[in-house]
Motif scaffolding. Structure first.
Motif, mmCIF file in Angstrom:
data_model
loop_
_atom_site.group_PDB
_atom_site.id
_atom_site.type_symbol
_atom_site.label_atom_id
_atom_site.label_comp_id
_atom_site.label_asym_id
_atom_site.label_seq_id
_atom_site.Cartn_x
_atom_site.Cartn_y
_atom_site.Cartn_z
ATOM 1 N N PRO A 184 22.059 24.513 91.356
ATOM 2 C CA PRO A 184 20.729 24.408 91.034
ATOM 3 C C PRO A 184 20.402 25.667 90.454
ATOM 4 C CG PRO A 184 21.228 23.908 93.241
ATOM 5 C CD PRO A 184 22.626 24.402 92.570
ATOM 6 N N PRO A 185 19.615 25.612 89.112
ATOM 7 C CA PRO A 185 19.218 26.812 88.354
ATOM 8 C C PRO A 185 18.710 28.041 89.359
ATOM 9 C CG PRO A 185 18.254 24.795 87.693
ATOM 10 C CD PRO A 185 18.677 24.455 88.882
ATOM 11 N N SER A 186 18.086 27.779 90.536
ATOM 12 C CA SER A 186 17.535 28.854 91.203
ATOM 13 C C SER A 186 18.903 29.708 91.990
ATOM 14 C CB SER A 186 16.811 28.439 92.392
ATOM 15 O OG SER A 186 17.426 27.611 93.250
ATOM 16 N N CYS A 187 19.912 29.012 91.831
ATOM 17 C CA CYS A 187 21.192 29.503 92.446
ATOM 18 C C CYS A 187 22.042 30.241 91.269
ATOM 19 C CB CYS A 187 21.887 28.576 93.495
ATOM 20 S SG CYS A 187 21.037 27.979 94.710
ATOM 21 N N SER A 188 21.810 30.206 90.044
ATOM 22 C CA SER A 188 22.827 30.607 89.152
ATOM 23 C C SER A 188 21.928 30.884 87.821
ATOM 24 C CB SER A 188 23.883 29.650 88.701
ATOM 25 O OG SER A 188 24.603 29.824 87.778
ATOM 26 N N ARG A 189 22.371 32.039 87.314
ATOM 27 C CA ARG A 189 21.874 32.349 85.872
ATOM 28 C C ARG A 189 22.210 31.309 84.875
ATOM 29 N NH1 ARG A 189 22.328 38.782 85.911
ATOM 30 N NH2 ARG A 189 21.191 39.360 87.481
ATOM 31 N N THR A 190 23.617 30.688 85.055
ATOM 32 C CA THR A 190 23.833 29.604 84.009
ATOM 33 C C THR A 190 23.330 28.271 84.389
ATOM 34 O OG1 THR A 190 25.839 29.346 85.129
ATOM 35 C CG2 THR A 190 25.915 31.224 83.401
ATOM 36 N N LYS A 191 22.563 27.779 83.655
ATOM 37 C CA LYS A 191 21.521 26.508 84.019
ATOM 38 C C LYS A 191 22.478 25.421 83.718
ATOM 39 C CE LYS A 191 17.023 28.737 84.217
ATOM 40 N NZ LYS A 191 15.650 28.671 83.675
ATOM 41 N N GLN A 192 23.523 24.863 84.298
ATOM 42 C CA GLN A 192 24.345 23.883 83.953
ATOM 43 C C GLN A 192 23.450 22.604 84.340
ATOM 44 O OE1 GLN A 192 28.132 25.290 86.201
ATOM 45 N NE2 GLN A 192 28.878 25.056 83.991
ATOM 46 N N VAL A 193 22.542 22.239 83.797
ATOM 47 C CA VAL A 193 21.703 21.069 84.294
ATOM 48 C C VAL A 193 22.052 19.597 83.453
ATOM 49 C CG1 VAL A 193 19.414 20.286 84.190
ATOM 50 C CG2 VAL A 193 19.564 22.666 84.491
ATOM 51 N N MET A 194 22.383 18.792 84.431
ATOM 52 C CA MET A 194 22.958 17.492 83.939
ATOM 53 C C MET A 194 21.449 16.789 83.563
ATOM 54 S SD MET A 194 25.184 14.292 85.729
ATOM 55 C CE MET A 194 23.852 13.949 86.975
ATOM 56 N N VAL A 195 21.616 16.416 82.416
ATOM 57 C CA VAL A 195 20.202 15.738 81.974
ATOM 58 C C VAL A 195 20.044 14.523 82.272
ATOM 59 C CG1 VAL A 195 18.593 15.283 79.892
ATOM 60 C CG2 VAL A 195 20.040 17.285 79.766
ATOM 61 N N GLY A 196 18.954 13.951 82.675
ATOM 62 C CA GLY A 196 18.694 12.519 83.144
ATOM 63 C C GLY A 196 17.457 12.167 82.436
ATOM 64 N N SER A 197 16.831 10.694 82.854
ATOM 65 C CA SER A 197 15.784 10.308 82.048
ATOM 66 C C SER A 197 14.818 9.688 83.388
ATOM 67 C CB SER A 197 16.339 8.844 81.254
ATOM 68 O OG SER A 197 17.271 9.381 80.274
ATOM 69 N N PRO A 198 13.622 9.819 82.761
ATOM 70 C CA PRO A 198 12.610 9.557 83.817
ATOM 71 C C PRO A 198 12.657 8.053 84.223
ATOM 72 C CG PRO A 198 11.564 10.455 82.017
ATOM 73 C CD PRO A 198 13.039 10.277 81.614
ATOM 74 N N GLY A 199 12.732 7.755 85.628
ATOM 75 C CA GLY A 199 12.630 6.583 86.005
ATOM 76 C C GLY A 199 14.444 6.190 86.466
ATOM 77 N N TYR A 200 15.144 6.882 85.958
ATOM 78 C CA TYR A 200 16.511 6.554 86.318
ATOM 79 C C TYR A 200 17.522 7.707 86.901
ATOM 80 C CZ TYR A 200 15.632 2.960 82.670
ATOM 81 O OH TYR A 200 15.125 2.089 81.996
ATOM 82 N N THR A 201 16.685 8.796 86.952
ATOM 83 C CA THR A 201 17.445 10.080 87.800
ATOM 84 C C THR A 201 17.436 9.998 89.281
ATOM 85 O OG1 THR A 201 16.838 11.259 85.615
ATOM 86 C CG2 THR A 201 17.455 12.629 87.698
ATOM 87 N N ASP A 202 18.564 10.131 89.825
ATOM 88 C CA ASP A 202 18.582 10.164 91.115
ATOM 89 C C ASP A 202 17.663 11.168 91.790
ATOM 90 O OD1 ASP A 202 19.366 9.927 93.790
ATOM 91 O OD2 ASP A 202 21.507 10.314 93.241
ATOM 92 N N PRO A 203 16.770 10.896 92.871
ATOM 93 C CA PRO A 203 15.912 11.513 93.568
ATOM 94 C C PRO A 203 16.794 12.721 94.275
ATOM 95 C CG PRO A 203 15.353 9.554 93.895
ATOM 96 C CD PRO A 203 16.514 9.327 93.186
ATOM 97 N N HIS A 204 17.919 12.396 94.819
ATOM 98 C CA HIS A 204 18.726 13.213 95.382
ATOM 99 C C HIS A 204 19.195 14.301 94.720
ATOM 100 C CE1 HIS A 204 22.599 14.698 97.114
ATOM 101 N NE2 HIS A 204 22.046 14.874 98.242
ATOM 102 N N TYR A 205 19.537 13.973 93.353
ATOM 103 C CA TYR A 205 19.965 14.934 92.188
ATOM 104 C C TYR A 205 19.003 15.926 91.879
ATOM 105 C CZ TYR A 205 20.704 17.185 87.745
ATOM 106 O OH TYR A 205 21.062 18.025 86.513
ATOM 107 N N LEU A 206 17.651 15.419 91.739
ATOM 108 C CA LEU A 206 16.534 16.183 91.442
ATOM 109 C C LEU A 206 16.363 17.323 92.788
ATOM 110 C CD1 LEU A 206 14.264 13.359 90.208
ATOM 111 C CD2 LEU A 206 15.204 15.293 88.799
ATOM 112 N N ARG A 207 16.339 17.006 93.734
ATOM 113 C CA ARG A 207 16.301 17.674 95.037
ATOM 114 C C ARG A 207 17.496 18.789 95.027
ATOM 115 N NH1 ARG A 207 15.412 12.778 97.516
ATOM 116 N NH2 ARG A 207 17.286 12.907 98.685
ATOM 117 N N THR A 208 18.520 18.768 94.897
ATOM 118 C CA THR A 208 19.714 19.348 95.028
ATOM 119 C C THR A 208 20.407 20.112 93.848
ATOM 120 O OG1 THR A 208 21.414 17.682 94.962
ATOM 121 C CG2 THR A 208 20.109 18.187 97.067
#
Length: 231
Positions: free
Chosen positions: A86-110
């Motif tokens: 999660p970006p809040s836990c690391s300076r290197t924002k390794q974010v896996m990009v998703g798309s609206p409607g298809y991104t897992d809510p669990h991923y968005l939370r964690t």
């Protein structure tokens, strides 16, 4: 990037552009099965297992026989233990990009990427294949999962036939198999479950489809090649 030529474009165009010919039920069923096969290969058969990270219809190419090819691995993570901090836990924002409607809510939370994120995306696509509805309506901000999810409860129980029929794309004009639709909706419900442990693996999804779907009705030109596009 280099892609195989896909004369039928992508699933997003074929399924949702109203001027296009309506995809038949057997073609939709075949696409759901082949897409599960592609995800199974990434998750379980690669030497280094892969989380695709952006499972959506525009990344599903269709050849001349409507065999599907999963493409665009720009968001993929390799290795079973790959996680996204999660970006809040690391300076290197390794974010896996998703798309609206298809991104897992669990991923968005964690912020944690896993195979079950791809399973969630597959569940959304299966809902689209059955209902003909878009995963996300930007004008109204509606998510297909929010609209349909309440109707998926008890979908596999006896007496739910009317509920199943009401969820199927009306453009098919009744040209579909009720038990096939029930099977796909039941699988979608499992794929979209908030609890990751309830969501099936891709191989389990394939087994459920094989057990419930009448494959003699699927397209006769189904390719024996892996349903992945080179890119």
């Amino acid at each position: 990037m280099v892609f195989e030529y896909a004369p039928n474009g992508n699933l997003q165009e074929k399924l949702h552009e109203r001027e296009k010919e309506v995809l038949s039920w057997k073609t939709r069923t075949s696409i759901a099965f082949q897409l599960a096969q592609a995800i199974e290969y990434l998750h379980e058969k690669c030497t280094l297992q892969i989380v695709h990270g952006d499972i959506k219809p525009s990344n599903v190419l269709l050849d001349q026989y409507f065999n599907c090819k999963l493409c665009d691995f720009g968001s993929a993570k390799m290795g079973f233990s790959s996680t996204v901090v999660p970006p809040s836990c690391s300076r290197t924002k390794q974010v896996m990009v998703g798309s609206p409607g298809y991104t897992d809510p669990h991923y968005l939370r964690t912020g944690l990427a896993s195979k079950k994120n791809d399973v969630y995306g597959l569940g959304v696509i299966i809902l689209e294949l059955v209902t003909g509805m878009k995963a996300f309506c930007p004008e109204k901000g509606h998510l297909l999962t929010s609209i349909v999810a309440p109707n998926l409860r008890g979908i596999s129980e006896h007496g739910a036939e009317e509920k199943v029929a009401q969820l199927v794309d009306p453009r098919l004009a009744g040209e579909f198999d009720l038990e096939d639709a029930r099977c796909l909706l039941s699988i979608a419900a499992l794929c979209l479950h908030q609890c990751l442990t309830v969501r099936p693996s891709a191989s389990q999804i394939i087994e459920m489809i094989k057990e419930k779907i009448n494959f003699h009705r699927l397209p006769v030109h189904t390719s024996q090649r892996l349903p992945l596009a080179a890119n």
